[in-house]
Motif scaffolding. Structure first.
Motif, PDB file in Angstrom:
ATOM      1  N   LYS A  16     -20.713 -13.377   7.270  1.00 48.75           N
ATOM      2  CA  LYS A  16     -19.260 -13.307   7.051  1.00 48.75           C
ATOM      3  C   LYS A  16     -18.851 -13.342   5.578  1.00 48.75           C
ATOM      4  N   LEU A  17     -19.833 -13.523   4.694  1.00 52.69           N
ATOM      5  CA  LEU A  17     -19.486 -13.770   3.297  1.00 52.69           C
ATOM      6  C   LEU A  17     -19.286 -12.475   2.515  1.00 52.69           C
ATOM      7  N   LYS A  18     -18.133 -12.363   1.859  1.00 55.96           N
ATOM      8  CA  LYS A  18     -17.857 -11.227   0.970  1.00 55.96           C
ATOM      9  C   LYS A  18     -17.508 -11.804  -0.403  1.00 55.96           C
ATOM     10  N   ILE A  19     -17.958 -11.116  -1.443  1.00 59.14           N
ATOM     11  CA  ILE A  19     -17.706 -11.626  -2.793  1.00 59.14           C
ATOM     12  C   ILE A  19     -16.723 -10.725  -3.510  1.00 59.14           C
ATOM     13  N   VAL A  20     -15.734 -11.360  -4.140  1.00 56.99           N
ATOM     14  CA  VAL A  20     -14.739 -10.619  -4.916  1.00 56.99           C
ATOM     15  C   VAL A  20     -14.774 -11.172  -6.340  1.00 56.99           C
ATOM     16  N   ASP A  21     -14.784 -10.274  -7.329  1.00 52.90           N
ATOM     17  CA  ASP A  21     -14.713 -10.696  -8.724  1.00 52.90           C
ATOM     18  C   ASP A  21     -13.326 -11.275  -8.973  1.00 52.90           C
ATOM     19  N   GLY A  22     -13.270 -12.567  -9.249  1.00 52.43           N
ATOM     20  CA  GLY A  22     -11.981 -13.233  -9.430  1.00 52.43           C
ATOM     21  C   GLY A  22     -11.572 -13.379 -10.875  1.00 52.43           C
ATOM     22  N   MET A  23     -12.289 -12.709 -11.782  1.00 55.25           N
ATOM     23  CA  MET A  23     -12.017 -12.891 -13.213  1.00 55.25           C
ATOM     24  C   MET A  23     -10.841 -12.047 -13.701  1.00 55.25           C
ATOM     25  N   GLY A  24     -10.522 -10.989 -12.974  1.00 54.91           N
ATOM     26  CA  GLY A  24      -9.516 -10.048 -13.469  1.00 54.91           C
ATOM     27  C   GLY A  24      -8.096 -10.556 -13.303  1.00 54.91           C
ATOM     28  N   ALA A  25      -7.151  -9.667 -13.623  1.00 49.29           N
ATOM     29  CA  ALA A  25      -5.736 -10.001 -13.457  1.00 49.29           C
ATOM     30  C   ALA A  25      -5.437 -10.177 -11.971  1.00 49.29           C
ATOM     31  N   MET A  26      -4.388 -10.939 -11.681  1.00 48.80           N
ATOM     32  CA  MET A  26      -4.026 -11.262 -10.303  1.00 48.80           C
ATOM     33  C   MET A  26      -3.928 -10.015  -9.420  1.00 48.80           C
ATOM     34  N   GLU A  27      -3.321  -8.955  -9.975  1.00 51.99           N
ATOM     35  CA  GLU A  27      -3.134  -7.713  -9.201  1.00 51.99           C
ATOM     36  C   GLU A  27      -4.467  -7.082  -8.834  1.00 51.99           C
ATOM     37  N   ALA A  71     -15.950 -25.015  15.625  1.00 54.06           N
ATOM     38  CA  ALA A  71     -15.767 -25.553  16.984  1.00 54.06           C
ATOM     39  C   ALA A  71     -14.295 -25.478  17.407  1.00 54.06           C
ATOM     40  N   MET A  72     -13.389 -25.794  16.477  1.00 56.82           N
ATOM     41  CA  MET A  72     -11.954 -25.748  16.819  1.00 56.82           C
ATOM     42  C   MET A  72     -11.526 -24.328  17.165  1.00 56.82           C
ATOM     43  N   LEU A  73     -12.028 -23.367  16.371  1.00 55.40           N
ATOM     44  CA  LEU A  73     -11.658 -21.974  16.644  1.00 55.40           C
ATOM     45  C   LEU A  73     -12.281 -21.511  17.955  1.00 55.40           C
ATOM     46  N   ALA A  74     -13.530 -21.860  18.179  1.00 58.82           N
ATOM     47  CA  ALA A  74     -14.195 -21.449  19.429  1.00 58.82           C
ATOM     48  C   ALA A  74     -13.436 -21.999  20.629  1.00 58.82           C
ATOM     49  N   GLY A  75     -12.965 -23.235  20.501  1.00 53.33           N
ATOM     50  CA  GLY A  75     -12.200 -23.860  21.586  1.00 53.33           C
ATOM     51  C   GLY A  75     -10.882 -23.152  21.858  1.00 53.33           C
ATOM     52  N   ARG A  76     -10.432 -22.387  20.886  1.00 57.16           N
ATOM     53  CA  ARG A  76      -9.174 -21.630  21.041  1.00 57.16           C
ATOM     54  C   ARG A  76      -9.473 -20.146  21.268  1.00 57.16           C
ATOM     55  N   GLY A  77     -10.720 -19.839  21.578  1.00 54.59           N
ATOM     56  CA  GLY A  77     -11.101 -18.447  21.846  1.00 54.59           C
ATOM     57  C   GLY A  77     -11.084 -17.582  20.599  1.00 54.59           C
ATOM     58  N   SER A  78     -11.310 -18.204  19.445  1.00 63.88           N
ATOM     59  CA  SER A  78     -11.197 -17.455  18.199  1.00 63.88           C
ATOM     60  C   SER A  78     -12.410 -17.743  17.305  1.00 63.88           C
ATOM     61  N   ARG A  79     -12.364 -17.211  16.084  1.00 62.57           N
ATOM     62  CA  ARG A  79     -13.482 -17.404  15.155  1.00 62.57           C
ATOM     63  C   ARG A  79     -13.033 -17.026  13.753  1.00 62.57           C
ATOM     64  N   ILE A  80     -13.839 -17.397  12.764  1.00 64.25           N
ATOM     65  CA  ILE A  80     -13.613 -16.930  11.399  1.00 64.25           C
ATOM     66  C   ILE A  80     -14.054 -15.470  11.326  1.00 64.25           C
ATOM     67  N   ASP A  81     -13.201 -14.615  10.786  1.00 64.38           N
ATOM     68  CA  ASP A  81     -13.564 -13.207  10.664  1.00 64.38           C
ATOM     69  C   ASP A  81     -14.275 -12.921   9.349  1.00 64.38           C
ATOM     70  N   VAL A  82     -13.793 -13.549   8.278  1.00 64.73           N
ATOM     71  CA  VAL A  82     -14.384 -13.253   6.970  1.00 64.73           C
ATOM     72  C   VAL A  82     -14.148 -14.421   6.009  1.00 64.73           C
ATOM     73  N   MET A 106      -6.135 -12.531  12.502  1.00 65.77           N
ATOM     74  CA  MET A 106      -7.351 -12.650  11.703  1.00 65.77           C
ATOM     75  C   MET A 106      -7.451 -14.047  11.080  1.00 65.77           C
ATOM     76  N   ASN A 107      -8.640 -14.595  11.059  1.00 66.96           N
ATOM     77  CA  ASN A 107      -8.879 -15.865  10.371  1.00 66.96           C
ATOM     78  C   ASN A 107      -9.741 -15.604   9.147  1.00 66.96           C
ATOM     79  N   LEU A 108      -9.192 -15.992   8.009  1.00 67.38           N
ATOM     80  CA  LEU A 108      -9.823 -15.708   6.728  1.00 67.38           C
ATOM     81  C   LEU A 108      -9.980 -17.013   5.959  1.00 67.38           C
ATOM     82  N   ILE A 109     -11.141 -17.215   5.360  1.00 73.68           N
ATOM     83  CA  ILE A 109     -11.308 -18.351   4.442  1.00 73.68           C
ATOM     84  C   ILE A 109     -11.317 -17.796   3.022  1.00 73.68           C
TER      85      ILE A 109
END
Ligand code: AMP
Length: 190
Positions: A164-175, A98-109, A1-4
Protein backbone atom coordinates in the motif's frame (compact mmCIF):
# COMPACT_ATOMS: atom_id res chain seq x y z
CA UNK A 1 -11.39 5.83 0.16
CA UNK A 2 -9.18 5.53 3.23
CA UNK A 3 -5.85 7.24 2.89
CA UNK A 4 -2.99 7.61 5.36
CA UNK A 5 -0.75 10.64 4.95
CA UNK A 6 2.52 9.51 6.43
CA UNK A 7 5.65 11.43 7.35
CA UNK A 8 7.58 13.15 10.13
CA UNK A 9 6.46 16.41 11.75
CA UNK A 10 6.69 19.22 9.22
CA UNK A 11 6.43 16.96 6.17
CA UNK A 12 3.18 18.62 5.06
CA UNK A 13 0.60 16.00 6.09
CA UNK A 14 -1.82 18.55 7.55
CA UNK A 15 -1.40 20.95 4.63
CA UNK A 16 -2.04 18.25 2.05
CA UNK A 17 -4.95 16.82 4.05
CA UNK A 18 -6.60 20.24 4.13
CA UNK A 19 -6.18 20.56 0.37
CA UNK A 20 -7.95 17.23 -0.13
CA UNK A 21 -10.73 18.32 2.22
CA UNK A 22 -11.22 21.58 0.31
CA UNK A 23 -10.91 20.17 -3.17
CA UNK A 24 -12.50 16.73 -2.85
CA UNK A 25 -14.70 17.00 0.22
CA UNK A 26 -12.74 14.27 1.95
CA UNK A 27 -12.79 14.01 5.75
CA UNK A 28 -9.56 14.65 7.69
CA UNK A 29 -8.98 12.74 10.90
CA UNK A 30 -6.02 14.33 12.68
CA UNK A 31 -5.25 12.96 16.12
CA UNK A 32 -2.99 15.98 16.74
CA UNK A 33 -5.93 18.34 16.09
CA UNK A 34 -8.22 16.22 18.30
CA UNK A 35 -5.70 16.27 21.14
CA UNK A 36 -5.14 20.04 20.79
CA UNK A 37 -8.93 20.53 20.92
CA UNK A 38 -9.05 18.47 24.13
CA UNK A 39 -6.32 20.68 25.62
CA UNK A 40 -8.09 23.87 24.49
CA UNK A 41 -11.31 22.72 26.18
CA UNK A 42 -9.37 21.84 29.35
CA UNK A 43 -11.10 18.45 29.52
CA UNK A 44 -9.67 15.68 31.74
CA UNK A 45 -8.21 14.11 28.60
CA UNK A 46 -6.66 17.46 27.65
CA UNK A 47 -5.12 17.82 31.10
CA UNK A 48 -3.67 14.32 30.85
CA UNK A 49 -2.11 14.71 27.40
CA UNK A 50 -0.91 18.33 27.66
CA UNK A 51 2.44 17.59 29.37
CA UNK A 52 3.10 14.61 27.10
CA UNK A 53 2.52 16.66 23.96
CA UNK A 54 4.56 19.54 25.34
CA UNK A 55 7.49 17.15 25.77
CA UNK A 56 7.27 15.97 22.15
CA UNK A 57 6.64 12.33 23.12
CA UNK A 58 3.78 10.25 21.79
CA UNK A 59 0.61 9.98 23.88
CA UNK A 60 -0.44 6.42 24.81
CA UNK A 61 -1.83 4.24 22.05
CA UNK A 62 -5.14 3.54 23.81
CA UNK A 63 -5.94 7.25 23.97
CA UNK A 64 -5.49 7.96 20.27
CA UNK A 65 -7.07 4.67 19.22
CA UNK A 66 -10.19 5.55 21.25
CA UNK A 67 -10.31 9.05 19.71
CA UNK A 68 -10.10 7.64 16.19
CA UNK A 69 -12.66 4.89 16.88
CA UNK A 70 -15.14 7.46 18.15
CA UNK A 71 -14.55 9.81 15.22
CA UNK A 72 -14.81 7.03 12.62
CA UNK A 73 -18.34 6.31 13.79
CA UNK A 74 -19.54 9.82 13.01
CA UNK A 75 -21.63 9.93 9.86
CA UNK A 76 -19.31 12.10 7.76
CA UNK A 77 -16.44 9.61 8.12
CA UNK A 78 -18.48 6.57 7.04
CA UNK A 79 -17.34 6.81 3.41
CA UNK A 80 -13.66 6.92 4.28
CA UNK A 81 -11.14 9.40 5.60
CA UNK A 82 -7.69 10.87 5.43
CA UNK A 83 -5.70 9.73 8.44
CA UNK A 84 -3.26 12.51 9.33
CA UNK A 85 -0.79 11.81 12.14
CA UNK A 86 -2.34 8.42 12.87
CA UNK A 87 -1.21 5.65 13.08
CA UNK A 88 2.15 6.43 14.68
CA UNK A 89 2.98 3.03 16.19
CA UNK A 90 2.59 -0.57 15.10
CA UNK A 91 -0.11 -1.10 17.75
CA UNK A 92 -2.06 1.82 16.29
CA UNK A 93 -1.68 0.50 12.74
CA UNK A 94 -2.92 -2.93 13.76
CA UNK A 95 -5.83 -1.41 15.68
CA UNK A 96 -6.73 0.72 12.65
CA UNK A 97 -6.69 -2.30 10.34
CA UNK A 98 -8.95 -4.16 12.78
CA UNK A 99 -11.34 -1.20 13.17
CA UNK A 100 -11.64 -0.80 9.42
CA UNK A 101 -12.08 -4.54 8.87
CA UNK A 102 -14.86 -4.51 11.46
CA UNK A 103 -16.59 -1.86 9.37
CA UNK A 104 -16.13 -3.79 6.13
CA UNK A 105 -13.40 -1.42 4.99
CA UNK A 106 -9.62 -1.11 4.70
CA UNK A 107 -6.75 1.29 4.08
CA UNK A 108 -6.47 1.87 0.34
CA UNK A 109 -3.17 3.70 0.20
CA UNK A 110 -0.41 5.12 2.40
CA UNK A 111 1.32 8.18 0.95
CA UNK A 112 4.71 8.86 2.44
CA UNK A 113 5.78 12.49 2.11
CA UNK A 114 9.54 12.45 1.81
CA UNK A 115 11.27 15.56 3.18
CA UNK A 116 14.85 15.78 4.45
CA UNK A 117 15.61 16.61 8.08
CA UNK A 118 17.10 20.06 7.39
CA UNK A 119 13.95 21.12 5.51
CA UNK A 120 11.75 19.73 8.30
CA UNK A 121 13.61 21.77 10.91
CA UNK A 122 13.37 24.91 8.75
CA UNK A 123 9.62 24.44 8.21
CA UNK A 124 8.80 23.69 11.82
CA UNK A 125 10.93 26.61 13.02
CA UNK A 126 9.04 28.87 10.59
CA UNK A 127 5.69 27.52 11.82
CA UNK A 128 6.81 28.10 15.44
CA UNK A 129 7.60 31.72 14.66
CA UNK A 130 4.30 32.24 12.80
CA UNK A 131 1.85 30.22 14.89
CA UNK A 132 3.63 29.79 18.22
CA UNK A 133 2.63 26.13 18.55
CA UNK A 134 4.63 25.21 21.68
CA UNK A 135 5.83 21.77 20.52
CA UNK A 136 7.28 23.31 17.35
CA UNK A 137 10.16 24.84 19.28
CA UNK A 138 13.49 23.46 17.99
CA UNK A 139 14.28 21.43 21.16
CA UNK A 140 10.89 19.70 21.27
CA UNK A 141 11.01 19.20 17.53
CA UNK A 142 14.12 17.05 18.04
CA UNK A 143 12.17 14.83 20.44
CA UNK A 144 9.27 14.59 17.98
CA UNK A 145 11.61 13.67 15.14
CA UNK A 146 13.22 11.05 17.40
CA UNK A 147 9.77 9.60 18.17
CA UNK A 148 9.04 9.47 14.45
CA UNK A 149 12.30 7.70 13.65
CA UNK A 150 12.07 5.11 16.43
CA UNK A 151 8.32 4.50 16.78
CA UNK A 152 6.65 5.57 13.54
CA UNK A 153 9.10 4.90 10.71
CA UNK A 154 8.95 1.13 11.47
CA UNK A 155 5.42 1.24 10.02
CA UNK A 156 6.89 1.76 6.56
CA UNK A 157 7.77 -1.94 6.10
CA UNK A 158 4.36 -2.86 7.55
CA UNK A 159 2.54 -0.96 4.81
CA UNK A 160 5.08 -1.85 2.17
CA UNK A 161 4.39 -5.50 3.00
CA UNK A 162 0.71 -4.84 2.40
CA UNK A 163 1.57 -3.33 -0.99
CA UNK A 164 0.00 0.00 0.00
CA UNK A 165 2.98 2.31 0.31
CA UNK A 166 3.48 5.11 -2.23
CA UNK A 167 6.22 7.72 -1.97
CA UNK A 168 5.78 11.36 -2.90
CA UNK A 169 8.62 13.90 -2.96
CA UNK A 170 7.50 16.38 -0.31
CA UNK A 171 10.33 18.87 -0.80
CA UNK A 172 8.68 20.95 -3.51
CA UNK A 173 6.17 23.77 -3.36
CA UNK A 174 2.77 22.94 -1.89
CA UNK A 175 1.12 22.93 -5.34
CA UNK A 176 3.70 20.55 -6.76
CA UNK A 177 3.27 18.14 -3.86
CA UNK A 178 -0.54 18.37 -4.18
CA UNK A 179 -0.32 17.40 -7.84
CA UNK A 180 1.87 14.42 -6.98
CA UNK A 181 -0.61 13.33 -4.28
CA UNK A 182 -3.50 13.70 -6.73
CA UNK A 183 -1.63 11.56 -9.26
CA UNK A 184 -1.25 8.79 -6.70
CA UNK A 185 -4.94 8.96 -5.82
CA UNK A 186 -5.84 8.64 -9.47
CA UNK A 187 -3.90 5.40 -9.75
CA UNK A 188 -5.84 4.08 -6.74
CA UNK A 189 -9.23 5.16 -8.03
CA UNK A 190 -8.53 3.66 -11.45
P1 AMP B 1 0.77 16.32 15.25
O1 AMP B 1 -0.09 17.53 15.22
O2 AMP B 1 0.22 15.19 14.43
O3 AMP B 1 2.22 16.62 14.92
O4 AMP B 1 0.77 15.78 16.75
C1 AMP B 1 1.22 16.59 17.81
C2 AMP B 1 1.48 15.73 19.03
O5 AMP B 1 0.28 15.05 19.42
C3 AMP B 1 2.50 14.62 18.86
O6 AMP B 1 3.83 15.09 19.04
C4 AMP B 1 2.08 13.64 19.94
O7 AMP B 1 2.47 14.09 21.23
C5 AMP B 1 0.57 13.74 19.89
N1 AMP B 1 -0.01 12.80 18.90
C6 AMP B 1 -0.72 13.10 17.77
N2 AMP B 1 -1.11 12.00 17.13
C7 AMP B 1 -0.62 10.96 17.84
C8 AMP B 1 -0.65 9.55 17.66
N3 AMP B 1 -1.27 8.98 16.61
N4 AMP B 1 -0.04 8.77 18.60
C9 AMP B 1 0.56 9.31 19.67
N5 AMP B 1 0.67 10.63 19.89
C10 AMP B 1 0.07 11.46 18.98
Amino acid sequence: MNLILFGPPGSGKGTQAKRLVDERGMVQLSTGDMLRAAIASNSPLGQKVAPIMASGALVPDEIVIALIAERMDEADAAGGAIFDGFPRTLAQAEALDAMLAGRGSRIDVVIRLLVDDAALLARVTGRFEEQGRPDDNPETFKTRLGAYNTQTAPLLPYYEGQGKLKIVDGMGAMEVVSTAVANVLETIAA
